[in-house]
Design a protein around this motif. Structure first.
Motif, PDB file in Angstrom:
ATOM      1  N   UNK A   1       0.805  -1.221   0.000  1.00 54.07           N
ATOM      2  CA  UNK A   1       0.000   0.000   0.000  1.00 54.07           C
ATOM      3  C   UNK A   1       0.840   1.273   0.000  1.00 54.07           C
ATOM      4  N   UNK A   2       2.034   1.229   0.571  1.00 52.73           N
ATOM      5  CA  UNK A   2       2.875   2.425   0.637  1.00 52.73           C
ATOM      6  C   UNK A   2       3.647   2.665  -0.653  1.00 52.73           C
ATOM      7  N   UNK A   3       3.511   1.766  -1.626  1.00 48.14           N
ATOM      8  CA  UNK A   3       4.230   1.891  -2.897  1.00 48.14           C
ATOM      9  C   UNK A   3       3.285   2.428  -3.965  1.00 48.14           C
ATOM     10  N   UNK A   4       3.871   3.018  -4.984  1.00 54.88           N
ATOM     11  CA  UNK A   4       3.085   3.469  -6.140  1.00 54.88           C
ATOM     12  C   UNK A   4       3.754   3.012  -7.424  1.00 54.88           C
ATOM     13  N   UNK A   5       2.929   2.818  -8.441  1.00 53.77           N
ATOM     14  CA  UNK A   5       3.442   2.476  -9.765  1.00 53.77           C
ATOM     15  C   UNK A   5       2.545   3.145 -10.789  1.00 53.77           C
ATOM     16  N   UNK A   6       3.160   3.874 -11.695  1.00 51.54           N
ATOM     17  CA  UNK A   6       2.356   4.526 -12.731  1.00 51.54           C
ATOM     18  C   UNK A   6       3.125   4.551 -14.035  1.00 51.54           C
ATOM     19  N   UNK A   7       2.348   4.543 -15.105  1.00 53.61           N
ATOM     20  CA  UNK A   7       2.930   4.599 -16.440  1.00 53.61           C
ATOM     21  C   UNK A   7       3.019   6.054 -16.879  1.00 53.61           C
ATOM     22  N   UNK A   8       4.181   6.422 -17.385  1.00 51.93           N
ATOM     23  CA  UNK A   8       4.430   7.816 -17.768  1.00 51.93           C
ATOM     24  C   UNK A   8       4.738   7.861 -19.253  1.00 51.93           C
TER      25      UNK A   8
ATOM     26  N   UNK B   1       4.181  13.597 -35.813  1.00 50.99           N
ATOM     27  CA  UNK B   1       3.128  12.713 -36.297  1.00 50.99           C
ATOM     28  C   UNK B   1       3.706  11.401 -36.816  1.00 50.99           C
ATOM     29  N   UNK B   2       3.024  10.298 -36.451  1.00 51.15           N
ATOM     30  CA  UNK B   2       3.442   8.996 -36.947  1.00 51.15           C
ATOM     31  C   UNK B   2       4.434   8.289 -36.053  1.00 51.15           C
ATOM     32  N   UNK B   3       4.945   8.937 -35.013  1.00 50.75           N
ATOM     33  CA  UNK B   3       5.907   8.298 -34.122  1.00 50.75           C
ATOM     34  C   UNK B   3       5.256   8.022 -32.762  1.00 50.75           C
ATOM     35  N   UNK B   4       5.474   6.821 -32.255  1.00 49.41           N
ATOM     36  CA  UNK B   4       4.899   6.431 -30.981  1.00 49.41           C
ATOM     37  C   UNK B   4       5.635   7.115 -29.833  1.00 49.41           C
ATOM     38  N   UNK B   5       4.872   7.556 -28.834  1.00 48.42           N
ATOM     39  CA  UNK B   5       5.496   8.168 -27.663  1.00 48.42           C
ATOM     40  C   UNK B   5       6.060   7.085 -26.750  1.00 48.42           C
ATOM     41  N   UNK B   6       7.258   7.323 -26.213  1.00 49.56           N
ATOM     42  CA  UNK B   6       7.859   6.376 -25.287  1.00 49.56           C
ATOM     43  C   UNK B   6       7.053   6.321 -23.998  1.00 49.56           C
ATOM     44  N   UNK B   7       7.003   5.137 -23.394  1.00 45.13           N
ATOM     45  CA  UNK B   7       6.294   4.931 -22.147  1.00 45.13           C
ATOM     46  C   UNK B   7       7.259   4.314 -21.154  1.00 45.13           C
ATOM     47  N   UNK B   8       7.253   4.797 -19.935  1.00 50.56           N
ATOM     48  CA  UNK B   8       8.063   4.212 -18.879  1.00 50.56           C
ATOM     49  C   UNK B   8       7.164   3.841 -17.703  1.00 50.56           C
ATOM     50  N   UNK B   9       7.595   2.842 -16.947  1.00 51.18           N
ATOM     51  CA  UNK B   9       6.908   2.444 -15.730  1.00 51.18           C
ATOM     52  C   UNK B   9       7.717   2.985 -14.558  1.00 51.18           C
ATOM     53  N   UNK B  10       7.096   3.858 -13.788  1.00 51.05           N
ATOM     54  CA  UNK B  10       7.765   4.488 -12.644  1.00 51.05           C
ATOM     55  C   UNK B  10       7.297   3.787 -11.362  1.00 51.05           C
ATOM     56  N   UNK B  11       8.204   3.051 -10.720  1.00 51.65           N
ATOM     57  CA  UNK B  11       7.912   2.337  -9.471  1.00 51.65           C
ATOM     58  C   UNK B  11       8.559   3.099  -8.329  1.00 51.65           C
ATOM     59  N   UNK B  12       7.752   3.497  -7.370  1.00 50.85           N
ATOM     60  CA  UNK B  12       8.251   4.293  -6.249  1.00 50.85           C
ATOM     61  C   UNK B  12       7.919   3.612  -4.917  1.00 50.85           C
ATOM     62  N   UNK B  13       8.933   3.101  -4.218  1.00 49.95           N
ATOM     63  CA  UNK B  13       8.699   2.462  -2.921  1.00 49.95           C
ATOM     64  C   UNK B  13       8.443   3.490  -1.836  1.00 49.95           C
ATOM     65  N   UNK B  14       8.248   2.996  -0.616  1.00 53.29           N
ATOM     66  CA  UNK B  14       7.867   3.867   0.495  1.00 53.29           C
ATOM     67  C   UNK B  14       8.907   4.937   0.791  1.00 53.29           C
ATOM     68  N   UNK B  15      10.207   4.670   0.467  1.00 59.45           N
ATOM     69  CA  UNK B  15      11.243   5.654   0.807  1.00 59.45           C
ATOM     70  C   UNK B  15      11.400   6.752  -0.244  1.00 59.45           C
ATOM     71  N   UNK B  16      10.598   6.673  -1.317  1.00 59.37           N
ATOM     72  CA  UNK B  16      10.603   7.732  -2.311  1.00 59.37           C
ATOM     73  C   UNK B  16      11.681   7.633  -3.375  1.00 59.37           C
ATOM     74  N   UNK B  17      12.527   6.597  -3.335  1.00 59.54           N
ATOM     75  CA  UNK B  17      13.573   6.420  -4.348  1.00 59.54           C
ATOM     76  C   UNK B  17      12.976   5.642  -5.518  1.00 59.54           C
ATOM     77  N   UNK B  18      12.631   6.344  -6.574  1.00 61.59           N
ATOM     78  CA  UNK B  18      11.902   5.732  -7.686  1.00 61.59           C
ATOM     79  C   UNK B  18      12.847   5.080  -8.693  1.00 61.59           C
TER      80      UNK B  18
END
Length: 349
Positions: free
Chosen positions: A25-32, A39-56
């Protein structure tokens, strides 16, 4: 559930929710998503995982509508850093997930299958979702079920590459068309490799046997008669050593000469001469506690490339392993033990 395979946007939203459910519950994960591209180029996507201590930690996301095991192998070769990448799709099959995990690539699908590993900060999440694709291909499902497919798998496993389709078909008495289809299926599953000329040059034979065992159910593929040999297995074995009719032992008794497994509790004998076998072995119908199975085989390939050990005819190791893997009780673990021994003594079979 919709019959249409989810779009990329829907897939990304769904896997974000799947991962959120699995993290503490203290962790977060979001797609950025990266800022807009031309036009015509896909945007890059990253997965940002952030634990309870805030070091993502951020992982590069690769989104696919579908991903076969072979495509997964090819995908990994294109990644700058597999350990910092995560493959995302509406559904990822078990073999595809295993291919990615073996190469250090994380994976998430919308059904809840998750294998996420981050080294620093340390994160590991594993969860099971669907076992089957909710959006299957509209083409007929191709399996390794049936006598022709079984004969083809035995040939692919028993003969050492390199070989071409027609060459192997001639050596193993397999239809070239059937063999070609099975080779294509196993190639898609990343269980064998072909060169530019189409010749098979490398085979993951243990993986092929395991894949065959998923479709080749022993009791459904063969005709099995359950019997009682009142004098026990020692008597059955002693009589089989003197048998003049064609047979081949499989199951635990066939594995024992090759693998140090627990003593067999049942004898399983392939033969086309069921009545002769019953009379010769002094066996009768079992009301319960059968200790002898007489089996009419799915194909005569079970009698091919057999071994004779201590005057007993036993099936080829590939056949014994598949039969054990599809058995009950302790038999699947005995099949894995046999595969391990086959790997250690690969040149002896």
């Amino acid at each position: 559930m919709s019959k249409a395979r989810p779009s990329e946007t829907t897939t990304l939203r769904a896997v974000e929710g799947v991962l959120a459910e699995q993290l503490p519950s203290a962790w977060t994960a979001r797609l950025v998503r990266a800022p807009g591209r031309p036009s015509g180029r896909r945007r890059d996507v990253t997965l940002r995982v952030e634990p309870w201590d805030g070091v993502a930690r951020e992982l590069t996301v690769v989104v696919k509508a579908t991903l076969t095991p072979l495509a997964a192998v090819q995908l990994v070769d294109t990644l700058d850093d597999p350990a910092e990448s995560v493959a995302v799709a509406p559904y990822l099959g078990e073999r595809t997930r295993a291919v990615l995990a073996d190469r250090g690539v994380s994976s998430i699908d919308t059904t809840g299958n998750v294998w996420l590993q981050v080294v620093d900060p340390p994160v590991f999440v594993s969860a099971r979702g669907a076992d089957r694709d909710p959006w299957p291909d509209t083409q007929p499902l191709k399996t390794l079920r049936g006598r022709s497919a079984g004969r083809a798998v035995r040939a692919i496993v028993d003969f050492r590459p390199p070989y071409g389709v027609r060459e192997l078909a001639g050596r193993a008495d397999v239809s070239p068309a059937t063999l070609a289809r099975v080779i294509e299926l196993l190639e898609r599953e990343a269980l064998l490799t072909r060169d530019a000329r189409g010749r098979v040059i490398e085979v993951d034979w243990a993986g092929c046997i395991r894949r065959w065992s998923e479709d080749h159910t022993f009791t459904k593929s063969n005709v099995v008669t359950e019997l009682l040999a009142p004098r026990g297995l020692d008597d059955v074995v002693a009589k089989l050593k003197k048998a003049k009719w064609p047979y081949a032992l499989t199951g635990s008794l066939a594995a024992q000469p090759r693998s140090p497994i627990a003593p067999a509790g049942k004898a399983t004998v392939y033969t086309d001469h069921v009545d002769t076998a019953m009379r010769f072995l002094d066996a009768h119908d079992a009301d319960a506690d059968a200790n002898l199975f007489i089996v009419e085989p799915f194909d005569r390939v079970v009698f091919e490339r057999t071994d004779t050990v201590d005057d007993l005819r036993i099936v080829a190791p590939s056949q014994a392993a598949c039969d054990l893997l599809t058995g009950s009780g302790r038999m699947p673990s005995e099949g894995e033990e046999l595969l391990d021994l086959m790997r250690l003594n690969e040149r002896s079979w």
